[in-house]
Design an enzyme around this catalytic site. Structure first.
Site, PDB file in Angstrom:
ATOM      1  N   GLU A  62     -11.192   0.540  -7.457  1.00  9.41           N
ATOM      2  CA  GLU A  62     -12.455   0.412  -6.734  1.00  9.41           C
ATOM      3  C   GLU A  62     -13.245   1.730  -6.729  1.00  9.41           C
ATOM      4  O   GLU A  62     -14.473   1.718  -6.748  1.00  9.41           O
ATOM      5  CB  GLU A  62     -12.198  -0.059  -5.299  1.00  9.41           C
ATOM      6  CG  GLU A  62     -11.959  -1.560  -5.183  1.00  9.41           C
ATOM      7  CD  GLU A  62     -10.616  -1.989  -5.764  1.00  9.41           C
ATOM      8  OE1 GLU A  62     -10.482  -3.175  -6.155  1.00  9.41           O
ATOM      9  OE2 GLU A  62      -9.699  -1.146  -5.826  1.00  9.41           O
ATOM     10  N   HIS A 131      -5.689  -7.956   4.396  1.00  9.37           N
ATOM     11  CA  HIS A 131      -6.709  -8.619   3.588  1.00  9.37           C
ATOM     12  C   HIS A 131      -7.683  -9.427   4.441  1.00  9.37           C
ATOM     13  O   HIS A 131      -8.306 -10.362   3.955  1.00  9.37           O
ATOM     14  CB  HIS A 131      -6.049  -9.573   2.571  1.00  9.37           C
ATOM     15  CG  HIS A 131      -5.308  -8.863   1.485  1.00  9.37           C
ATOM     16  ND1 HIS A 131      -4.099  -8.280   1.685  1.00  9.37           N
ATOM     17  CD2 HIS A 131      -5.621  -8.641   0.187  1.00  9.37           C
ATOM     18  CE1 HIS A 131      -3.670  -7.736   0.551  1.00  9.37           C
ATOM     19  NE2 HIS A 131      -4.588  -7.933  -0.368  1.00  9.37           N
TER      20      HIS A 131
END
Length: 326
Positions: A62, A131
């Protein structure tokens, strides 16, 4: 204006597709956006139409995605960088908040960073604590970064197109729980939702329900329940956390004199806290009751489905909060 009924996922796909056809500087990048057709299928069919020059499958990094997107935007392109979920955007914080948000200021306007960071957001579906974040308020904390959080298909369509065309960096979050929810979308390729403008999704006079993203869904459900008891709730959809449409919030509060702020994120140091402070500072003379906040519980999200639902906001919790202040 004619409309088409589309799920939010398809409204986003259509917006991105149209903007790539309109402007050859626009390209998408991220993990599995190409050959895999996108984790959430927003980029389905893109690589077949635009090829791998404008649809970039990236490594699982990322920070690399964020850094390359910022550099490409500075060089004159208009990247749309996808983070598979917003949980992974934490790995790119330096690129997003220390570079994209500040470069225009650092260089006294010599550089612009017209980049859109797309990220699926939200709790639920037993994705567990690592998550299941809804951290839009963290990103909205930083000056120089726009933060958009649509609650329905039409807004998702218009807000994404606006974000891609804007000269400023935008964090654009999409509630996972709303991807499949259909709604009418204007059949107009130039339909735009202005940056920093909220919307009244339901008129009312007894209490203001102020929310964004999935919180608007819960607020509308609660308003229907409250109507059975003769309570008319006004639902204010912020749409953008930065810039924030405070005038719309204040206007609604001055009419109803009561507010419940709804957010899917955590309660401590939250967006609800900021908004409650703003209302208190600017509308104190109109306040007939304390401002209530409905958010997720202050816990890591459990895996157990029943306990998970207990930790999340819902319409019933909003109804209970409204009845406390009426």
């Amino acid at each position: 204006m004619s409309t088409k009924n589309l799920p939010m996922r398809e409204a986003l796909r259509r917006a991105l597709l149209e903007e790539m056809r309109r402007d050859e500087r626009v390209f998408v990048m991220g993990e599995e956006v190409g050959l895999w057709q996108g984790t959430h299928r927003v980029t389905r069919g893109f690589i077949e139409e635009f090829g791998d020059k404008r649809v970039k499958d990236t490594p699982i990094s990322e920070m690399a995605i964020g850094g390359v997107a910022v550099g490409a935007a500075m060089a004159g392109l208009r990247p749309v960088a996808e983070f598979m979920t917003i949980n992974f955007a934490f790995l790119a914080l330096d690129a997003i908040v220390n570079h994209a948000a500040k470069i225009h200021y650092f260089f006294n306007g010599m550089f612009k960073v017209p980049v859109v960071f797309r990220a699926a957001s939200g709790w639920g579906d037993q994705a567990t604590a690592s998550h299941s974040h809804t951290p839009e308020p963290i990103f909205a904390h930083f000056t120089g970064l726009y933060v958009g959080c649509p609650s329905n298909a039409a807004d998702a369509y218009g807000m994404l197109k606006t974000s891609i065309r804007d000269e400023n960096p935008v964090l654009f979050t999409e509630s996972i729980a709303l991807y499949a929810k259909p709604g009418p979308v204007p059949d107009d390729e130039d339909y735009l939702v202005p940056v920093g403008k909220g919307d009244i999704k339901r008129e009312g006079k007894h209490v203001s329900l102020i929310a964004y993203a999935r919180g608007v869904d819960w607020a509308l459900q609660a308003a229907k329940e409250l109507e059975k008891d003769g309570i008319e709730a006004e639902v204010v959809d912020l749409r953008w956390l930065r810039p924030l449409d405070t005038e719309l919030v204040f206007e609604s509060f001055r009419k109803t004199n009561r507010a419940v702020i709804v957010e899917e994120s955590l309660p401590m140091y939250s967006f609800g806290s900021e908004l409650a402070a703003q209302i208190q500072e600017h509308c104190f003379d109109y306040m007939d009751a304390p401002i209530k906040r409905v958010s997720s519980l202050d816990v890591p999200l459990p895996y157990s489905k029943k306990i998970e639902l207990m930790a999340l906001p819902d319409a019933a919790k909003i109804v209970a909060a409204v009845k406390e202040i009426l």
